[in-house]
Scaffold this motif. Structure first.
Motif, PDB file in Angstrom:
ATOM      1  N   LYS A 470       0.822  -1.225   0.000  1.00  0.00           N
ATOM      2  CA  LYS A 470       0.000   0.000   0.000  1.00  0.00           C
ATOM      3  C   LYS A 470       0.850   1.267   0.000  1.00  0.00           C
ATOM      4  O   LYS A 470       0.338   2.364   0.220  1.00  0.00           O
ATOM      5  CB  LYS A 470      -0.901   0.004   1.241  1.00  0.00           C
ATOM      6  CG  LYS A 470      -1.896  -1.144   1.296  1.00  0.00           C
ATOM      7  CD  LYS A 470      -3.060  -0.897   0.354  1.00  0.00           C
ATOM      8  CE  LYS A 470      -4.125  -1.964   0.515  1.00  0.00           C
ATOM      9  NZ  LYS A 470      -5.289  -1.704  -0.361  1.00  0.00           N
ATOM     10  N   ARG A 471       2.150   1.110  -0.253  1.00  0.00           N
ATOM     11  CA  ARG A 471       3.083   2.240  -0.148  1.00  0.00           C
ATOM     12  C   ARG A 471       2.626   3.464  -0.949  1.00  0.00           C
ATOM     13  O   ARG A 471       2.640   4.595  -0.447  1.00  0.00           O
ATOM     14  CB  ARG A 471       4.472   1.796  -0.610  1.00  0.00           C
ATOM     15  CG  ARG A 471       5.520   2.904  -0.578  1.00  0.00           C
ATOM     16  CD  ARG A 471       6.828   2.442  -1.205  1.00  0.00           C
ATOM     17  NE  ARG A 471       7.774   3.553  -1.249  1.00  0.00           N
ATOM     18  CZ  ARG A 471       8.682   3.806  -0.316  1.00  0.00           C
ATOM     19  NH1 ARG A 471       8.781   3.007   0.733  1.00  0.00           N
ATOM     20  NH2 ARG A 471       9.505   4.825  -0.421  1.00  0.00           N
ATOM     21  N   LYS A 472       2.226   3.268  -2.183  1.00  0.00           N
ATOM     22  CA  LYS A 472       1.854   4.387  -3.047  1.00  0.00           C
ATOM     23  C   LYS A 472       0.652   5.161  -2.523  1.00  0.00           C
ATOM     24  O   LYS A 472       0.473   6.337  -2.836  1.00  0.00           O
ATOM     25  CB  LYS A 472       1.558   3.881  -4.458  1.00  0.00           C
ATOM     26  CG  LYS A 472       2.792   3.390  -5.198  1.00  0.00           C
ATOM     27  CD  LYS A 472       2.448   2.976  -6.615  1.00  0.00           C
ATOM     28  CE  LYS A 472       3.684   2.508  -7.384  1.00  0.00           C
ATOM     29  NZ  LYS A 472       3.342   2.096  -8.768  1.00  0.00           N
ATOM     30  N   GLU A 473      -0.168   4.487  -1.709  1.00  0.00           N
ATOM     31  CA  GLU A 473      -1.368   5.145  -1.198  1.00  0.00           C
ATOM     32  C   GLU A 473      -1.094   5.969   0.052  1.00  0.00           C
ATOM     33  O   GLU A 473      -1.684   7.042   0.230  1.00  0.00           O
ATOM     34  CB  GLU A 473      -2.449   4.099  -0.910  1.00  0.00           C
ATOM     35  CG  GLU A 473      -2.929   3.356  -2.158  1.00  0.00           C
ATOM     36  CD  GLU A 473      -4.011   2.350  -1.818  1.00  0.00           C
ATOM     37  OE1 GLU A 473      -4.985   2.735  -1.138  1.00  0.00           O
ATOM     38  OE2 GLU A 473      -3.876   1.173  -2.217  1.00  0.00           O
ATOM     39  N   PHE A 474      -0.223   5.464   0.938  1.00  0.00           N
ATOM     40  CA  PHE A 474      -0.088   6.217   2.179  1.00  0.00           C
ATOM     41  C   PHE A 474       1.146   7.102   2.265  1.00  0.00           C
ATOM     42  O   PHE A 474       1.220   7.966   3.134  1.00  0.00           O
ATOM     43  CB  PHE A 474      -0.160   5.292   3.409  1.00  0.00           C
ATOM     44  CG  PHE A 474       0.966   4.312   3.573  1.00  0.00           C
ATOM     45  CD1 PHE A 474       0.751   2.968   3.366  1.00  0.00           C
ATOM     46  CD2 PHE A 474       2.232   4.729   3.964  1.00  0.00           C
ATOM     47  CE1 PHE A 474       1.774   2.064   3.535  1.00  0.00           C
ATOM     48  CE2 PHE A 474       3.251   3.818   4.140  1.00  0.00           C
ATOM     49  CZ  PHE A 474       3.017   2.476   3.913  1.00  0.00           C
ATOM     50  N   ILE A 475       2.156   6.943   1.386  1.00  0.00           N
ATOM     51  CA  ILE A 475       3.278   7.889   1.394  1.00  0.00           C
ATOM     52  C   ILE A 475       2.788   9.321   1.168  1.00  0.00           C
ATOM     53  O   ILE A 475       3.229  10.260   1.851  1.00  0.00           O
ATOM     54  CB  ILE A 475       4.348   7.490   0.360  1.00  0.00           C
ATOM     55  CG1 ILE A 475       5.095   6.234   0.831  1.00  0.00           C
ATOM     56  CG2 ILE A 475       5.344   8.632   0.129  1.00  0.00           C
ATOM     57  CD1 ILE A 475       5.898   6.409   2.086  1.00  0.00           C
ATOM     58  N   PRO A 476       1.848   9.563   0.236  1.00  0.00           N
ATOM     59  CA  PRO A 476       1.299  10.930   0.096  1.00  0.00           C
ATOM     60  C   PRO A 476       0.623  11.431   1.372  1.00  0.00           C
ATOM     61  O   PRO A 476       0.672  12.626   1.681  1.00  0.00           O
ATOM     62  CB  PRO A 476       0.296  10.795  -1.049  1.00  0.00           C
ATOM     63  CG  PRO A 476       0.803   9.639  -1.854  1.00  0.00           C
ATOM     64  CD  PRO A 476       1.349   8.684  -0.853  1.00  0.00           C
ATOM     65  N   LEU A 477      -0.012  10.511   2.124  1.00  0.00           N
ATOM     66  CA  LEU A 477      -0.644  10.921   3.382  1.00  0.00           C
ATOM     67  C   LEU A 477       0.402  11.328   4.416  1.00  0.00           C
ATOM     68  O   LEU A 477       0.203  12.286   5.175  1.00  0.00           O
ATOM     69  CB  LEU A 477      -1.508   9.782   3.923  1.00  0.00           C
ATOM     70  CG  LEU A 477      -2.721   9.394   3.064  1.00  0.00           C
ATOM     71  CD1 LEU A 477      -3.444   8.204   3.679  1.00  0.00           C
ATOM     72  CD2 LEU A 477      -3.674  10.585   2.924  1.00  0.00           C
ATOM     73  N   LEU A 478       1.523  10.589   4.446  1.00  0.00           N
ATOM     74  CA  LEU A 478       2.607  10.960   5.355  1.00  0.00           C
ATOM     75  C   LEU A 478       3.169  12.325   4.978  1.00  0.00           C
ATOM     76  O   LEU A 478       3.422  13.171   5.834  1.00  0.00           O
ATOM     77  CB  LEU A 478       3.727   9.909   5.307  1.00  0.00           C
ATOM     78  CG  LEU A 478       3.419   8.524   5.873  1.00  0.00           C
ATOM     79  CD1 LEU A 478       4.610   7.603   5.711  1.00  0.00           C
ATOM     80  CD2 LEU A 478       3.032   8.609   7.337  1.00  0.00           C
ATOM     81  N   ASN A 479       3.350  12.544   3.678  1.00  0.00           N
ATOM     82  CA  ASN A 479       3.851  13.840   3.211  1.00  0.00           C
ATOM     83  C   ASN A 479       2.888  14.964   3.547  1.00  0.00           C
ATOM     84  O   ASN A 479       3.298  16.062   3.941  1.00  0.00           O
ATOM     85  CB  ASN A 479       4.098  13.787   1.702  1.00  0.00           C
ATOM     86  CG  ASN A 479       5.562  13.548   1.368  1.00  0.00           C
ATOM     87  OD1 ASN A 479       6.430  14.257   1.858  1.00  0.00           O
ATOM     88  ND2 ASN A 479       5.817  12.539   0.558  1.00  0.00           N
ATOM     89  N   ALA A 480       1.603  14.695   3.414  1.00  0.00           N
ATOM     90  CA  ALA A 480       0.599  15.716   3.715  1.00  0.00           C
ATOM     91  C   ALA A 480       0.647  16.104   5.184  1.00  0.00           C
ATOM     92  O   ALA A 480       0.576  17.295   5.537  1.00  0.00           O
ATOM     93  CB  ALA A 480      -0.790  15.205   3.336  1.00  0.00           C
TER      94      ALA A 480
END
Length: 765
Positions: A470-480
């Motif tokens: 699920k890396r591609k889905e939650f890395i943007p959430l971490l960045n946000a």
């Protein structure tokens, strides 16, 4: 005479000069032989030995240093390490006003490699070995265990000039002077210990100091020194255990008066066994079950049952009684409940190893299973206890547990964040899926506490296949979260999680007005608000650690969210343009630290309090602030706005981040691995563990950190401790969990240097 027979002549006065240099040192004759041989090689054509040639050799004292360096250069890398360790054992380090002197040690106390090397060095006339029956007077160290005194062989430096002339040896001693001086201070105490093995034991600050080196460097002590230090540390543990035993004895005496079952002699024997068992902590890996045997079994069993009915019995005693009853398969349902419910009150940790033999021996498995599930489903407030119940339930039952979902659990940081920490580390037991978590993170109603807890879960699962998918889905959430959060705690937990996933933030946030800023050395300085907190702890074996009281931090202050790294410190050490004082920092120490640390992003080590305040003045100069320390006496300058060390109260206030628990994340030491660098062989890069609620990394472990205060300014009494001592906080990479607690402190002199000491910096706005 022998020289003249082969045509040798000494210039006038040369013989007397050589003999004066030799003195009466035990290694003088071998050294003299060496120098004469070298003079023979430098003789003139007419066979004359000259003052000039003797001077070029460095005279007798310089020749031994030259020989030592030549011999050292020929050794392999492993042998060079052994040589450094060996020579440190043979030096008694002096203070600033005293010279270093040689120290005799038992050859048999060395390991095989060091013994072999010592004999090689003796062949080179650099060391001297002596049999016991040839030694005059008492030696400095005891024979190794099992070695007959008549067969004892000692080893020492051949000539004390080697300590003064060999630069490499001087660097070794300087780099480890604190440990060597501590070891030297053991000598008079050891002599007292031999006369009186009880009253001469280490106590107070001396005992705390011993924990910095033992057991970490116990191999570098002689047998008698090891025995003395270990006996001192064991005495404290026995004293604490005895206090518990006295309480146990009182409870058991009350029981025995009403029972009167056996013959008086049998009862005395059984009672002694029961006292011993009830005074044994539940955390021991081998409880004394073997003592509870026939013919006293029935008497002991009845006594153990009665422990539950006595008001005088504590949860601690009831716990041990139930633990023992499980061995005999006679535990009752109400007693099992008391056993399980007593844990949080008794401040005992639930660990599987404690229950393998005890609860596993209970015959009524259904009873056990029902109770475990019932307790697991309750909203128990003690998170550490719930975590332990989960371990038990997993081991003894097959039923699905009811685990609180992330949507309903309280995950805010408060005075006791145990629930939050417990939930983070029990994530695997929640029946929801990762998509549910992603949904919660994208929900704008999700508060900061729950969001930061979920980010911790992300970071802790960076190696799990299901999460990697699920890396591609939650890395943007971490960045946000990293980009938008105004709170340092959430922002830096997001930073930590991104680091765990080897993900680079899309945009580095260096400054958040009123929250944090970045200085010229790329240090993040977090603004810590003023406030009140409970300083200290209610426990601890040393009086200066047990005075818990309310303290007010009256002014807000900036604090670096990481310790000063090797890279950052070397900029100070290498700054050729800096005109301020660096009188305490030495080039050889700087080189030593660069090699010692795993990489330049780890915290700097071997830094004294004086080194740290010099760094603060340098950084103030770099950024145009007035310096915070007078460069003559190194006293803090009142109301200075420059960089400084935090006060002890500021440090603990920032470490706790609003908590009142033993650690900033709760009371469960089992979770320390994710929050602290401890019980390791080396330091780790700054910021590699989960930050606290205020975004501060490594407040527990990695390296001890200097505070500005003299000892005694934060606490009312520190009897028997040097008034010039400064305070160290936070613990380090090579010590045990207990010494990493928020309130734990240590108090060495300001010139104290050791490999597990560093610092972080502060500044008043």
């Amino acid at each position: 005479g022998p020289g003249s027979k082969v045509g040798l002549m000494f210039q006038d006065g040369l013989v007397d000069r050589i003999l004066d240099d030799a003195g009466e040192e035990p290694g003088s004759l071998p050294l003299l032989e060496f120098v004469l041989e070298e003079l023979w090689k430098c003789r003139r054509g007419d066979g004359q030995l000259t003052h000039e040639a003797y001077g070029k050799l460095g005279r007798l004292t310089g020749a031994i240093a030259t020989r030592a360096e030549t011999f050292y250069a020929k050794l392999s890398g492993e042998e060079q390490k052994a040589a450094e360790s060996l020579f440190r054992r043979l030096v008694q380090a002096g203070s600033k006003t005293e010279e270093d002197t040689r120290r005799r040690t038992d050859l048999n106390s060395l390991d095989a490699t060091s013994q072999q090397l010592a004999r090689k060095l003796a062949d080179e006339r650099l060391l001297v070995t002596t049999r016991a029956n040839a030694v005059t007077g008492a030696a400095d160290s005891e024979p190794a265990d099992g070695v007959d005194a008549s067969a004892r062989e000692t080893v020492e430096v051949a000539h004390e000039e080697l300590l003064r002339r060999w630069e490499r040896l001087k660097q070794w001693v300087d780099a480890d002077r604190q440990f060597l001086q501590w070891r030297s201070r053991l000598i008079p105490r050891l002599a007292e210990y031999k006369r009186d093995s009880k009253s001469a034991l280490l106590k107070g600050n001396a005992l705390r100091e011993s924990r910095l080196y033992v057991p970490l460097r116990v191999a570098e002590l002689d047998a008698s020194e090891r025995t003395f230090v270990v006996a001192s540390q064991d005495a404290v543990r026995r004293r604490n255990t005895w206090i518990v035993c006295v309480g146990s004895f009182a409870a058991v005496v009350a029981i025995s008066i009403s029972l009167g079952v056996y013959h008086s002699l049998q009862k005395v024997t059984a009672q002694g066994q029961l006292n011993l068992y009830l005074g044994t902590t539940a955390d021991k890996t081998a409880p004394t079950f073997e003592l509870l045997i026939e013919p006293n079994e029935s008497y002991l069993t009845e006594s153990l049952h009665n422990v539950f009915e006595q008001d005088i019995s504590t949860d601690f005693h009831k716990f041990n009684a139930a633990y023992a009853l499980a061995r005999f398969d006679r535990i009752k349902s109400d007693e099992l409940r008391i056993l399980l419910e007593a844990i949080p009150n008794a401040k005992l940790e639930l660990r599987e190893k404690n229950f393998d033999r005890a609860l596993g021996a209970i015959g009524d498995r259904m009873l056990l299973e029902n109770l475990l599930v019932e307790l697991a489903e309750q909203r128990v407030t003690n998170g550490s206890y719930r975590y332990g119940l989960t371990l038990l339930t997993r081991k003894f039952t097959t039923r699905e547990r009811i685990i609180t979902s992330p949507a309903t659990i309280s995950t805010r940081f408060d005075s006791d964040p145990t629930d939050r920490t417990d939930w983070i580390h029990r994530w695997d037991e929640w029946p929801g899926d990762i998509d549910t978590v992603l949904g919660i993170l994208t929900d704008p109603k999700t508060d900061d506490g729950l969001q930061s807890a979920l980010l911790c879960v992300f970071g802790l699962h960076s190696k799990d296949k299901a999460w990697v998918a699920k890396r591609k889905e939650f890395i943007p959430l971490l960045n946000a979260a990293y980009q938008t959060s105004e709170e340092p705690g959430l922002h830096f937990i997001a930073e930590w999680a991104l680091h765990k996933w080897s993900a680079v933030p899309e945009r580095i946030i260096e400054t958040r007005a009123g929250k944090w800023e970045t200085n010229s050395q790329k240090m993040t300085m977090i603004l810590i608000p003023r406030g009140k907190f409970m300083m200290g702890t209610d426990g601890g074996e040393d009086s200066d650690e047990s005075r818990r009281r309310e303290v007010e931090v009256k002014k807000g202050f900036y604090l670096s969210n990481r310790e000063v790294s090797v890279e950052q410190f070397l900029r100070f050490a290498d700054d050729a343009d800096y005109t301020g004082s660096r009188s305490n920092w030495r080039e050889k120490d700087r080189r030593y630290d660069t090699v010692k640390s795993p990489n330049v992003h780890c915290p700097v080590q071997q830094v004294s309090w004086l080194d740290a305040v010099e760094y603060c003045n340098w950084l103030s100069h770099e950024e145009g602030f007035p310096i915070a320390y007078d460069e003559q006496e190194w006293k803090p300058i009142a109301d200075a706005k420059g960089y400084r060390l935090p006060s002890e109260a500021e440090w603990e206030y920032a470490c706790r981040a609003g908590t009142e628990t033993e650690y900033s994340f709760g009371n469960n030491a089992a979770a320390l691995t994710d929050y602290a660098v401890f019980e390791e062989k080396t330091t780790q890069p700054c910021g590699s563990r989960i930050p606290n609620a205020w975004g501060l990394y490594d407040m527990h472990g990695n390296v001890w950190e200097w505070c500005e205060d003299r000892l005694g300014t934060s606490y009312t009494s520190d009897a028997g401790i040097n008034e010039n001592s400064r305070v160290l906080r936070g613990g380090s990479f090579n010590i045990i969990a207990r010494d990493l607690q928020s309130a734990y402190r240590y108090s060495p002199r300001p010139d104290f240097r050791i490999s597990n000491v560093g610092f972080r910096i502060s500044r008043t706005p």
